[in-house]
Design a protein around this motif. Structure first.
Motif, PDB file in Angstrom:
ATOM      1  N   ASP A  85       0.841  -1.196   0.000  1.00 38.52           N
ATOM      2  CA  ASP A  85       0.000   0.000   0.000  1.00 38.52           C
ATOM      3  C   ASP A  85       0.876   1.246   0.000  1.00 38.52           C
ATOM      4  O   ASP A  85       1.777   1.389   0.849  1.00 38.52           O
ATOM      5  N   ARG A  86       0.558   2.148  -0.938  1.00 35.95           N
ATOM      6  CA  ARG A  86       1.277   3.418  -1.031  1.00 35.95           C
ATOM      7  C   ARG A  86       0.266   4.553  -1.183  1.00 35.95           C
ATOM      8  O   ARG A  86      -0.712   4.407  -1.911  1.00 35.95           O
ATOM      9  N   ARG A  87       0.537   5.675  -0.541  1.00 32.41           N
ATOM     10  CA  ARG A  87      -0.378   6.808  -0.591  1.00 32.41           C
ATOM     11  C   ARG A  87      -0.162   7.600  -1.869  1.00 32.41           C
ATOM     12  O   ARG A  87       0.977   7.861  -2.272  1.00 32.41           O
ATOM     13  N   ILE A  88      -1.250   7.988  -2.538  1.00 36.55           N
ATOM     14  CA  ILE A  88      -1.167   8.768  -3.773  1.00 36.55           C
ATOM     15  C   ILE A  88      -1.011  10.239  -3.425  1.00 36.55           C
ATOM     16  O   ILE A  88      -1.820  10.814  -2.697  1.00 36.55           O
ATOM     17  N   VAL A  89       0.054  10.856  -3.950  1.00 30.53           N
ATOM     18  CA  VAL A  89       0.321  12.277  -3.702  1.00 30.53           C
ATOM     19  C   VAL A  89       0.582  12.978  -5.031  1.00 30.53           C
ATOM     20  O   VAL A  89       0.827  12.336  -6.059  1.00 30.53           O
ATOM     21  N   THR A  90       0.516  14.292  -5.018  1.00 32.96           N
ATOM     22  CA  THR A  90       0.774  15.082  -6.224  1.00 32.96           C
ATOM     23  C   THR A  90       2.254  15.054  -6.559  1.00 32.96           C
ATOM     24  O   THR A  90       3.105  15.271  -5.681  1.00 32.96           O
ATOM     25  N   ILE A 103       3.060   7.160  -4.024  1.00 32.90           N
ATOM     26  CA  ILE A 103       3.035   7.162  -5.483  1.00 32.90           C
ATOM     27  C   ILE A 103       2.831   8.612  -5.908  1.00 32.90           C
ATOM     28  O   ILE A 103       1.785   9.205  -5.621  1.00 32.90           O
ATOM     29  N   GLU A 104       3.815   9.183  -6.561  1.00 36.89           N
ATOM     30  CA  GLU A 104       3.688  10.551  -7.048  1.00 36.89           C
ATOM     31  C   GLU A 104       3.023  10.517  -8.421  1.00 36.89           C
ATOM     32  O   GLU A 104       3.489   9.841  -9.325  1.00 36.89           O
ATOM     33  N   VAL A 105       1.922  11.261  -8.562  1.00 38.66           N
ATOM     34  CA  VAL A 105       1.143  11.252  -9.795  1.00 38.66           C
ATOM     35  C   VAL A 105       0.918  12.684 -10.271  1.00 38.66           C
ATOM     36  O   VAL A 105       0.406  13.513  -9.511  1.00 38.66           O
TER      37      VAL A 105
END
Length: 228
Positions: A85-90, A103-105
């Protein structure tokens, strides 16, 4: 097909599907994602199908309670990649970056961007695993196709075509490799006979753990909605 809702808290989405072969209303809840589908005869009024669903509301909700709640892929949520599990960030840059815990998106539609990225990552991993197992087996495959299948994690055609669900990239790596070994083994045995499972064991090794993971946890990979 038509989309309706069963009123309540929360409302339950209903998909109405007409079939010329249907003689009565049938109700199905997908074991993978909890989708509720009503199949009805061609001439039956939709009202009767909705009344039928209302009569079955208790049964429907009790079954849905066993399914993981759908989760929209957006900034701030945690999404598994390789089972972690990885947190989605900008993202600060212009491309997707997978870090230990994040996860950088880039962009304002992380779901769409991540879906494209994960499909390509899944293709790379599944092609590498398929190449490895096909070489071990000594039988080539003809092509690899990725889909968002809900009824199976992979398949193998009689002409050597391999199909996989790209959502396998969300599972632990050993699960992805097991599915690749499973489908490649079908190049030699187009069945699920003891000879087939012997091929899977020859290619992968002890497959019971990843096979069990898919049976117990696999449906959770379908809870993530990327097209939001």
């Amino acid at each position: 097909m038509a989309d309706h809702h069963l009123p309540g808290d929360p409302p339950v989405p209903l998909t109405l599907r007409r079939s010329p072969r249907a003689r009565r209303i049938s109700l199905r809840i997908s074991a993978l994602d909890g989708r509720v589908t009503l199949t009805l005869p061609k001439s039956l009024p939709e009202r009767e199908a909705l009344e039928f669903a209302a009569e079955k509301e208790g049964w429907i909700r009790s079954h849905l309670a066993k399914h993981p709640e759908a989760l929209d892929v957006q900034l701030g949520i945690r999404l598994p990649i390789d089972g972690i599990d990885r947190r989605i960030v900008t993202a600060t840059g212009k491309r997707v970056l997978i870090r230990e815990d994040e996860i950088e998106v880039p962009g304002d539609r992380p779901g769409r961007v991540l879906q494209r990225f994960l499909r390509e990552l899944a293709r790379d991993r599944l092609a590498a695993a398929s190449d490895h197992y096909a070489a071990t087996l000594g039988r080539p495959y003809t092509r690899i196709t990725l889909r968002d299948t809900r009824s199976r994690w992979g398949s193998c055609t009689s002409d050597g075509g391999l199909m996989y669900s790209w959502r396998l990239i969300l599972a632990p790596p050993e699960v992805l490799r097991y599915v690749a070994a499973h489908e490649v083994a079908h190049l030699a045995e187009m069945n699920h006979s003891p000879a087939f499972w012997a091929q899977v064991a020859h290619l992968y090794g002890d497959y019971q753990s990843p096979r069990s993971w898919l049976k117990k946890q696999g449906n959770r990979l379908h809870r993530y909605r990327f097209d939001v």
